[in-house]
Design a protein around this motif. Structure first.
Motif, mmCIF file in Angstrom:
data_model
loop_
_atom_site.group_PDB
_atom_site.id
_atom_site.type_symbol
_atom_site.label_atom_id
_atom_site.label_comp_id
_atom_site.label_asym_id
_atom_site.label_seq_id
_atom_site.Cartn_x
_atom_site.Cartn_y
_atom_site.Cartn_z
ATOM 1 N N GLU A 64 3.083 0.561 -0.576
ATOM 2 C CA GLU A 64 3.477 -0.080 -1.831
ATOM 3 C C GLU A 64 2.258 -0.350 -2.716
ATOM 4 O O GLU A 64 2.278 -0.071 -3.921
ATOM 5 C CB GLU A 64 4.197 -1.388 -1.536
ATOM 6 N N VAL A 65 1.185 -0.873 -2.127
ATOM 7 C CA VAL A 65 -0.035 -1.158 -2.893
ATOM 8 C C VAL A 65 -0.624 0.129 -3.452
ATOM 9 O O VAL A 65 -1.044 0.189 -4.611
ATOM 10 C CB VAL A 65 -1.067 -1.897 -2.006
ATOM 11 N N ARG A 66 -0.625 1.181 -2.643
ATOM 12 C CA ARG A 66 -1.147 2.466 -3.104
ATOM 13 C C ARG A 66 -0.334 3.005 -4.282
ATOM 14 O O ARG A 66 -0.887 3.487 -5.278
ATOM 15 C CB ARG A 66 -1.142 3.482 -1.956
ATOM 16 N N LEU A 67 0.983 2.905 -4.172
ATOM 17 C CA LEU A 67 1.836 3.386 -5.258
ATOM 18 C C LEU A 67 1.671 2.532 -6.525
ATOM 19 O O LEU A 67 1.686 3.061 -7.634
ATOM 20 C CB LEU A 67 3.301 3.395 -4.825
ATOM 21 N N ARG A 68 1.521 1.221 -6.368
ATOM 22 C CA ARG A 68 1.290 0.355 -7.526
ATOM 23 C C ARG A 68 0.046 0.783 -8.293
ATOM 24 O O ARG A 68 0.054 0.879 -9.523
ATOM 25 C CB ARG A 68 1.114 -1.091 -7.089
ATOM 26 N N LYS A 69 -1.038 1.020 -7.539
ATOM 27 C CA LYS A 69 -2.289 1.436 -8.175
ATOM 28 C C LYS A 69 -2.122 2.807 -8.850
ATOM 29 O O LYS A 69 -2.623 3.029 -9.936
ATOM 30 C CB LYS A 69 -3.422 1.490 -7.157
ATOM 31 N N MET A 79 4.841 2.339 -16.419
ATOM 32 C CA MET A 79 5.580 2.626 -15.215
ATOM 33 C C MET A 79 7.050 2.837 -15.592
ATOM 34 O O MET A 79 7.630 2.035 -16.310
ATOM 35 C CB MET A 79 5.442 1.436 -14.260
ATOM 36 N N THR A 80 7.637 3.881 -15.056
ATOM 37 C CA THR A 80 9.042 4.154 -15.358
ATOM 38 C C THR A 80 9.952 3.252 -14.527
ATOM 39 O O THR A 80 9.521 2.614 -13.562
ATOM 40 C CB THR A 80 9.392 5.625 -15.073
ATOM 41 N N LYS A 81 11.197 3.229 -14.905
ATOM 42 C CA LYS A 81 12.189 2.400 -14.217
ATOM 43 C C LYS A 81 12.347 2.830 -12.757
ATOM 44 O O LYS A 81 12.440 1.999 -11.859
ATOM 45 C CB LYS A 81 13.525 2.503 -14.961
ATOM 46 N N GLN A 82 12.339 4.144 -12.514
ATOM 47 C CA GLN A 82 12.489 4.658 -11.152
ATOM 48 C C GLN A 82 11.299 4.253 -10.279
ATOM 49 O O GLN A 82 11.474 3.886 -9.115
ATOM 50 C CB GLN A 82 12.631 6.175 -11.183
ATOM 51 N N GLN A 83 10.103 4.294 -10.838
ATOM 52 C CA GLN A 83 8.916 3.880 -10.094
ATOM 53 C C GLN A 83 8.979 2.391 -9.763
ATOM 54 O O GLN A 83 8.603 1.983 -8.661
ATOM 55 C CB GLN A 83 7.657 4.206 -10.893
ATOM 56 N N GLN A 84 9.466 1.593 -10.691
ATOM 57 C CA GLN A 84 9.606 0.159 -10.447
ATOM 58 C C GLN A 84 10.614 -0.107 -9.339
ATOM 59 O O GLN A 84 10.406 -0.990 -8.505
ATOM 60 C CB GLN A 84 10.041 -0.558 -11.721
ATOM 61 N N ILE A 85 11.685 0.671 -9.312
ATOM 62 C CA ILE A 85 12.710 0.502 -8.277
ATOM 63 C C ILE A 85 12.135 0.845 -6.905
ATOM 64 O O ILE A 85 12.393 0.146 -5.919
ATOM 65 C CB ILE A 85 13.955 1.350 -8.595
#
Length: 78
Positions: free
Chosen positions: A69-74, A1-7
């Motif tokens: 958020e859950v969808r994006l995490r997956k 996961m990239t830094k932007q995705q984590q943010i």
């Protein structure tokens, strides 16, 4: 996961927690009003059945953000 995705995921998590906290606080105030029969000023939007619908709307928005958020995490984990 990239830094932007984590943010993005962290921001969605913070928004969800904030909306849930606001919903909890307003719900407690709403219950207090119903029990005591306290008459709030007419400009206060969280009174009676209309207030309950606003509180439900806050919780539903928080739920929608949480599900996103859950969808994006997956999606980002793959």
């Amino acid at each position: 996961m990239t830094k932007q995705q984590q943010i993005v995921i962290m921001a969605l998590d913070m928004i969800t927690k904030f909306l849930m906290s606001i919903g909890d606080i307003i719900f407690v105030i709403w219950i207090f009003q119903m029990i005591t029969g306290f008459e709030a000023h007419s400009s206060y939007p969280f009174v009676g059945l209309k207030g309950a619908m606003y509180i439900l709307l806050i919780y539903l928005i928080a739920l929608a953000i949480y599900l996103q958020e859950v969808r994006l995490r997956k999606k980002f984990q793959k």
